[in-house]
Enzyme design. Structure first.
Site, PDB file in Angstrom:
ATOM      1  N   THR A   8      38.677  19.134  58.617  1.00  0.00           N
ATOM      2  CA  THR A   8      39.135  19.420  57.216  1.00  0.00           C
ATOM      3  C   THR A   8      40.338  18.901  56.901  1.00  0.00           C
ATOM      4  OG1 THR A   8      38.745  21.157  55.550  1.00  0.00           O
ATOM      5  CG2 THR A   8      39.660  21.706  57.261  1.00  0.00           C
ATOM      6  N   ASN A   9      40.542  18.772  55.597  1.00  0.00           N
ATOM      7  CA  ASN A   9      42.006  18.802  55.178  1.00  0.00           C
ATOM      8  C   ASN A   9      42.387  19.814  54.376  1.00  0.00           C
ATOM      9  OD1 ASN A   9      43.154  16.441  56.821  1.00  0.00           O
ATOM     10  ND2 ASN A   9      41.823  15.127  55.686  1.00  0.00           N
ATOM     11  N   ALA A  11      43.982  22.845  52.822  1.00  0.00           N
ATOM     12  CA  ALA A  11      45.082  23.462  53.272  1.00  0.00           C
ATOM     13  C   ALA A  11      44.764  25.102  53.450  1.00  0.00           C
ATOM     14  CB  ALA A  11      46.162  23.218  52.413  1.00  0.00           C
ATOM     15  N   ASP A  69      30.502  24.262  56.969  1.00  0.00           N
ATOM     16  CA  ASP A  69      29.733  23.970  55.780  1.00  0.00           C
ATOM     17  C   ASP A  69      29.525  25.310  54.974  1.00  0.00           C
ATOM     18  OD1 ASP A  69      28.907  22.184  53.907  1.00  0.00           O
ATOM     19  OD2 ASP A  69      26.954  22.390  54.434  1.00  0.00           O
ATOM     20  N   PHE A 149      37.591  30.015  43.323  1.00  0.00           N
ATOM     21  CA  PHE A 149      36.874  28.776  42.963  1.00  0.00           C
ATOM     22  C   PHE A 149      35.429  28.577  43.048  1.00  0.00           C
ATOM     23  CE2 PHE A 149      35.321  26.799  47.009  1.00  0.00           C
ATOM     24  CZ  PHE A 149      35.663  27.946  47.673  1.00  0.00           C
ATOM     25  N   GLY A 150      34.934  27.401  42.687  1.00  0.00           N
ATOM     26  CA  GLY A 150      33.420  27.370  42.793  1.00  0.00           C
ATOM     27  C   GLY A 150      32.585  28.372  41.714  1.00  0.00           C
ATOM     28  N   TYR A 151      31.790  29.082  42.631  1.00  0.00           N
ATOM     29  CA  TYR A 151      30.964  30.039  41.645  1.00  0.00           C
ATOM     30  C   TYR A 151      31.352  31.190  41.663  1.00  0.00           C
ATOM     31  CZ  TYR A 151      27.568  26.298  42.710  1.00  0.00           C
ATOM     32  OH  TYR A 151      26.768  24.858  42.705  1.00  0.00           O
ATOM     33  N   ASP A 152      32.667  31.539  42.062  1.00  0.00           N
ATOM     34  CA  ASP A 152      33.218  32.825  42.249  1.00  0.00           C
ATOM     35  C   ASP A 152      32.913  33.705  40.871  1.00  0.00           C
ATOM     36  OD1 ASP A 152      33.929  32.808  44.683  1.00  0.00           O
ATOM     37  OD2 ASP A 152      36.053  32.120  44.387  1.00  0.00           O
ATOM     38  N   ARG A 178      33.211  33.158  54.512  1.00  0.00           N
ATOM     39  CA  ARG A 178      33.989  32.411  55.372  1.00  0.00           C
ATOM     40  C   ARG A 178      35.072  33.004  56.422  1.00  0.00           C
ATOM     41  NH1 ARG A 178      34.311  28.489  52.257  1.00  0.00           N
ATOM     42  NH2 ARG A 178      35.511  29.782  50.498  1.00  0.00           N
TER      43      ARG A 178
END
Ligand code: IMP
Length: 192
Positions: A8-9, A11, A69, A149-152, A178
């Site tokens: 991954t990149n 951070a 993932d 972010f995302g679906y939060d 995660r």
């Protein structure tokens, strides 16, 4: 010191794993190993996609490495958006459109059960190991909160009355899918 490549990149993800490794293993990103390839996530499960990333790096560089993932599974939508979470509404990473599609697909459905899932595939000395984390919750009918972010903004973890987006980053990172998967990975690495 032993080295480990995280495919991954991102951070934030790198920082989270690094903190839990407590300096025992040197963590490297894709940039650190000069890998700028686009690794296509063509799997149909989280485990397949995690494995595609770790195996790609292992086969090309013969280094200890892992890939991850994650995504959201909603019971009433047959576990969609699942591996398509990032591109559910078409464009990769358009979180507002993805949320709108989930809310529209669910409509007034009273079954709002969902979970976030993360799978990690580690290749350590040529052997593959899987680690997994899930957090169960429900999908709200409207968005709430500005964090994350995302679906939060539509995901409320069981046992809480706020969405992920209304929590501080620290609170979310203590209980997230995660965090659970990363904890298992780092426990394994720290026991070597
Ligand atoms: P990734 O595999 O961690 O990059 O996650 C893929 C997609 O799943 C993201 O683009 C989000 O749409 C969704 N997702 C994964 N983890 C989270 C989370 O913690 N909160 C909200 N959405 C998430």
């Amino acid at each position: 010191m032993q080295q480990l490549v995280f495919a991954t990149n991102n951070a934030h993800k790198l920082e989270e794993v690094e903190a839990k490794l407590a300096g025992r293993i040197k963590l490297l990103s894709l940039n650190d190993i000069d890998c700028h390839d686009d690794i296509e996530e063509i799997g149909v499960t989280f485990a397949e996609n995690a494995s595609i990333k770790s195996k790609y790096i292992y086969n090309k560089y013969q280094v200890n490495c892992f890939g991850d993932d994650s995504g959201l599974e909603i019971d009433a939508l047959n576990n969609e958006p699942g591996v398509y979470s990032a591109r559910y509404a078409g464009t990769h990473g358009n979180h507002a459109a993805n949320i709108a599609k989930v809310l529209e697909s669910l409509g007034d459905n009273s079954n709002r059960k969902a979970r976030f899932r993360t799978v990690i595939s580690l290749i350590w000395e040529g052997e593959e190991y899987f680690f997994e984390g899930t957090i169960e919750g429900t999908i709200r009918k409207t968005i709430s909160g500005n964090g994350g972010f995302g679906y939060d903004p539509i995901f409320q973890p069981n046992g809480y009355d706020t969405t992920f987006a209304e929590m501080t980053l620290e609170q979310k990172n203590n209980i997230s899918h995660r965090a659970i998967a990363v904890e298992q990975l780092t426990e394994f690495l720290n026991s070597l």
